[in-house]
Design an enzyme around this catalytic site. Structure first.
Site, PDB file in Angstrom:
ATOM      1  N   GLU A   1       1.715  -0.486  -5.018  1.00  0.00           N
ATOM      2  CA  GLU A   1       0.781   0.587  -5.332  1.00  0.00           C
ATOM      3  C   GLU A   1       1.663   1.824  -5.491  1.00  0.00           C
ATOM      4  O   GLU A   1       2.116   2.394  -4.492  1.00  0.00           O
ATOM      5  CB  GLU A   1      -0.242   0.797  -4.220  1.00  0.00           C
ATOM      6  CG  GLU A   1      -1.248   1.892  -4.554  1.00  0.00           C
ATOM      7  CD  GLU A   1      -2.151   2.243  -3.381  1.00  0.00           C
ATOM      8  OE1 GLU A   1      -3.314   2.610  -3.631  1.00  0.00           O
ATOM      9  OE2 GLU A   1      -1.705   2.178  -2.228  1.00  0.00           O
TER      10      GLU A   1
ATOM     11  N   ASP B   1       0.832  -1.194   0.000  1.00  0.00           N
ATOM     12  CA  ASP B   1       0.000   0.000   0.000  1.00  0.00           C
ATOM     13  C   ASP B   1       0.873   1.253   0.000  1.00  0.00           C
ATOM     14  O   ASP B   1       1.865   1.340   0.742  1.00  0.00           O
ATOM     15  CB  ASP B   1      -0.895  -0.017   1.249  1.00  0.00           C
ATOM     16  CG  ASP B   1      -1.743   1.217   1.388  1.00  0.00           C
ATOM     17  OD1 ASP B   1      -2.607   1.425   0.533  1.00  0.00           O
ATOM     18  OD2 ASP B   1      -1.527   1.973   2.359  1.00  0.00           O
TER      19      ASP B   1
END
Length: 709
Positions: A385, A349
């Site tokens: 990401e 993330d």
């Protein structure tokens, strides 16, 4: 305790060896560290706490070995040391602290004022209230589990189909899963879920955060929860609310059993991990673990005023990636999940934050160097990401060669093309063929691109074709949260409708988006429930909706069976034909001299090869591409040349029907239609053969796939 032995400074955490447990915790700022043992659960009204001063410290690691301490023992730490926020120091022995290396965690935070290091309304004071009755506790875990002959599937990227899912959201409403198992790791490993995944051709299940996380205070006050889980407090502990069994550490055993069941079905497990920040938030956040152990060693503080935290994540804090102890924590955590929990990869993330040693994103940051040389972590799937909210944080295409990336440009371009945006055709062609403009220059291949149209963040597929704007009122933030850049199209009406023409168009648009996803070079990722028409009622930021708004509705399976069947057929088509999942980029020419034709050719609807003027025509929304199955340049696993069928992919994003002229006999004399998004129930056996040079009708806003016969 009858005996307290010196123990060892390594490994960090609590480790049971069959006779006792070694405890070790890093705290450079500490003057004294107390190990606290509890004889009852966190929620019990009265539990006895035994405090033990750790007798040894080596290289700022405090440690002891306690004979007779067994798995299931609840524990925490209290740290004595300076409390000077102006200097970045926040030690406070009144606060019970989680072990950063805890492999299981019990309970939740109740957000009493005792959980905070200061008095409410006076952020620079020191709060002396005992937080132990109001916070979580670490648990000693047994390392023993019968893995049997479990082996990682090690599916190559070019054969991978990823399914992004939420443990609870996917399983909470499934009628074939026993009620007591729904929403748990055991439910993910249930045959009903595994059968569904295999039917979709899924080879890797990417689970949204399962590291122990915290439900934010501001959400709890609104009777909401941190449903997504991007609020980690324990980087080694499976989230305890996803375990069906109660007690002391059963979540670890249940998680392992889930992984074992998925592996037996040939499905890999990828974890969505949040190593960029923690649940302790900014200077007004609680003291739960890292802040009280050694605030300045774990967090990026503002240089000229260390009372405050640097925040490139939008969550209040950022971990200090230039700290060797933070890097060690992350690498130890990654290795633990691979070696002990048998997971097969990670999706990071806000991965751009991991590259920030100082302020700028540096692709050669220490974290990436450590991953590159690590013999364990470097061998599993690593997905970034590739953005954060900091300056220069959008880094799609800029991660090191070992990594793959969520391709945000793919998502945006495919959405733009199918909603009819002008000037989108050239970039659509690039995304369809693997995004060589992003990945080829640093030695990566099409497989570096994790292609997706929807994910947990944003509209579901159904909502993408049903809403022009977000509808996040249920989140209680005045519809200000969530992105306004949805690139969606409601097909003529906002939200639910009974208009049959609009409903038919929406279903066709879903099929167009899904067909593009599975026919593109790269690795397709499907968001859970999209194959079942999952809707969130236009909410594009359901991070706090732990309810039926966000859960997959399996009751709609019958109504959405045609869509599910279409996805299954798409996945089967991709799986059976290497030309849709090449390991190398197209060259636009003969790649192996086994064919007299290029490996790919672009055509106008009239059957003429695309020229520069065709690409530059902003109004142009249609074309087709020839994929030459005889010109695949890469060999198979045994070194043999791959031979495959050749295909034509016909794309028409115009709002009117078009006749496409097929290419000359040079490219193949006979073609048969194998897929048509305007006719989802089409069977290849019923499709007439079309000759080269003939015309074929492609309906408005549709895709056709023709196979050479």
């Amino acid at each position: 305790m009858a005996q307290i032995w010196p123990g060892d400074a390594y490994p960090l955490g609590a480790h049971f060896d069959g006779a006792g447990t070694n405890f070790a915790v890093f705290a450079e700022a500490a003057e004294q560290v107390e190990l606290c043992l509890f004889d009852g659960p966190a929620e019990a009204a009265e539990t006895k706490e035994t405090r033990i001063v750790l007798p040894e410290v080596d290289a700022f690691v405090w440690h002891a070995y306690l004979p007779g301490v067994m798995p299931g023992q609840r524990y925490g730490y209290r740290v004595h040391g300076p409390y000077e926020p102006a200097k970045g120091a926040r030690c406070n022995p009144a606060k019970l602290l989680l072990d950063p290396y805890a492999q299981a965690i019990e309970g939740q935070v109740d957000w009493d004022q005792a959980c905070f290091g200061y008095d409410f309304g006076e952020p620079w004071t020191r709060n002396e209230l005992d937080s132990a009755p109001h916070t979580m506790r670490s648990i000693v875990v047994s390392p023993y589990f019968d893995w049997g002959d479990d082996r990682p599937p090690r599916t190559p990227y070019h054969e991978t189909v990823i399914y992004e899912a939420h443990v609870k959201g996917l399983t909470e409403r499934h009628p074939d899963i026993p009620a007591e198992l729904r929403g748990t790791y055991a439910a993910i490993g249930h045959p009903a879920i595994i059968e569904h995944l295999k039917g979709l051709g899924v080879t890797a299940l990417e689970l949204m955060p399962v590291h122990q996380f915290v439900h934010d205070d501001f959400l709890v006050k609104r009777d909401l929860r941190n449903y997504w889980g991007y609020n980690t407090i324990g980087f080694f502990a499976p989230h305890n609310e996803y375990a069906s069994g109660g007690g002391r550490g059963e979540q670890v055993l249940e998680f392992k059993a889930m992984v074992k069941a998925l592996h037996e079905a040939g499905i890999e497990v990828i974890l969505d991990v949040v190593y960029n920040h923690t649940a302790e938030g900014n200077h007004l956040g609680p003291t739960l673990s890292f802040r009280g152990l050694d605030n300045a060693s774990y967090y990026r503080l503002v240089d000229d005023d260390p009372r405050y935290y640097m925040d490139t994540t939008g969550t209040g804090n950022s971990l200090l990636m230039r700290s060797p102890h933070v890097l060690q924590l992350i690498m130890d955590s990654l290795r633990y999940w691979v070696t002990e929990m048998h997971v097969d990869g990670f999706r990071f993330d806000l991965a751009a934050t991991l590259a920030r040693e100082l302020h700028d994103v540096d692709r050669l940051a220490a974290f990436f160097d450590l991953v590159q040389q690590d013999p364990v972590v470097s061998q599993v799937k690593l997905i970034a990401e590739p953005w954060d909210i900091g300056e220069g944080g959008y880094q799609v295409g800029n991660f090191p060669p070992l990594w793959t990336e969520w391709n945000g440009k793919y998502r945006d371009t495919v959405r733009d093309y199918w909603r009819g945006e002008p000037d989108s055709l050239p970039e659509f062609a690039s995304r369809l063929t693997g995004s060589s403009d992003l990945y080829a220059d640093d030695g990566r291949k099409p497989l570096a691109s994790i292609n997706f149209v929807t994910c947990h963040d944003g509209f579901s597929l159904h909502d993408l074709v049903s809403y022009d704007v977000k509808h996040n009122e249920a989140n209680g933030e005045g519809n200000r949260d969530g992105s306004d850049d949805n690139r969606s199209w409601n097909c003529g009406f906002e939200g639910p409708t009974n208009d049959l023409e609009i409903l038919a168009l929406r279903e066709r648009q879903k099929r167009n988006l899904l067909a593009t996803l599975f026919l593109s070079q790269g690795v397709p990722m499907l968001s859970h429930g999209d194959e079942l028409g999952r809707t969130q009622g236009g909410n594009n930021n359901a991070y706090c909706q732990d309810n039926e708004l966000a859960w997959v509705n399996w009751d709609g399976l019958r109504d959405n069976f045609p869509l599910l069947d279409f996805v299954q057929r798409l996945s089967k088509l991709r799986r059976e034909h290497h030309v849709f999942r090449r390991r190398r980029f197209f060259q636009g020419r003969d790649g192996n001299r086994a064919s007299a034709l290029p490996d790919l050719v672009w055509f106008t609807p009239g059957g003429r090869e695309m020229g520069e003027q065709d690409w530059e025509a902003g109004y142009n929304k249609s074309m087709y591409v020839f994929l030459n199955g005889d010109a695949i340049s890469e060999p198979d696993r045994r070194g043999a040349r791959i031979q495959d069928a050749s295909f034509l992919l016909l794309f028409n994003a115009h709002d009117g029907d078009l006749r496409f002229g097929l290419p000359t006999a040079r490219y193949g004399g006979m073609w048969t239609k194998v897929l048509d998004t305007a006719d989802p129930m089409l069977a290849e056996a019923e499709s007439p053969v079309v000759k080269s040079g003939e015309q074929i009708l492609v309906e408005a806003r549709s895709v056709q796939v023709l196979r050479r016969v």
